[in-house]
Write a protein that holds these residues in place. Structure first.
Motif, short mmCIF file in Angstrom:
data_model
loop_
_atom_site.label_atom_id
_atom_site.label_comp_id
_atom_site.label_asym_id
_atom_site.label_seq_id
_atom_site.Cartn_x
_atom_site.Cartn_y
_atom_site.Cartn_z
N UNK A 17 7.87 -7.62 -7.38
CA UNK A 17 7.54 -7.32 -5.98
C UNK A 17 7.03 -5.88 -5.88
N UNK A 18 5.79 -5.75 -5.39
CA UNK A 18 5.16 -4.43 -5.28
C UNK A 18 4.39 -4.37 -3.96
N UNK A 19 4.45 -3.23 -3.31
CA UNK A 19 3.70 -3.03 -2.07
C UNK A 19 2.24 -2.73 -2.40
N UNK A 20 1.35 -3.45 -1.73
CA UNK A 20 -0.08 -3.25 -1.92
C UNK A 20 -0.78 -3.27 -0.58
N UNK A 21 -2.06 -2.97 -0.59
CA UNK A 21 -2.85 -2.87 0.64
C UNK A 21 -4.06 -3.80 0.58
N UNK A 22 -3.83 -5.02 0.13
CA UNK A 22 -4.90 -5.98 -0.05
C UNK A 22 -5.02 -6.88 1.17
#
Length: 119
Positions: free
Chosen positions: A11-16
């Motif tokens: 689980x990783x925060x991204x801006x996609x």
């Protein structure tokens, strides 16, 4: 190839995403990968250098997820598969990108895209 290394639930925060608010606010992405490779040498020698170090792999995948935004999770999955195949020992990689907070105005459990790439 019947040998596999699996990493599930990264689980990783991204801006996609295609919407401005997705790129601005970001959201969590959950990634599952399954690598196909021959693990006989690693098993016989009991040496981590003879296999894919899944901790290091997780770090490289996280860098991509948290990195340059893309519109589609299909594109993100393709980039992650390329990371997996960068190790010449990997003959195939299956990558699933989950977007559990996708902007869908209905109740849903998950949205995911899966790609499988081989050498």
């Amino acid at each position: 190839m019947s040998d596999r290394i699996s990493l599930h639930g990264l689980r990783v925060r991204g801006h996609h995403g295609v919407f401005d608010f997705e790129r601005r606010d970001g959201q969590d992405f959950v990634v599952d990968v399954e690598l196909e490779l021959d693990l006989a040498k690693a098993a016989a020698g009991d040496d981590v250098t003879d296999t894919v170090h899944y901790g290091e792999l997780a770090g490289r995948l996280a860098e991509v997820i948290a990195g340059e935004p893309v519109n589609l999770i299909e594109t993100l999955a393709e980039r992650l598969a390329a990371v997996c195949l960068a190790d010449a020992r990997v003959t195939a990689a299956t990558v699933t990108v989950h977007k559990p907070q996708a902007p869908i105005p209905l109740e849903f459990a998950d949205v995911a895209v899966t790609v499988r790439r081989t050498r």
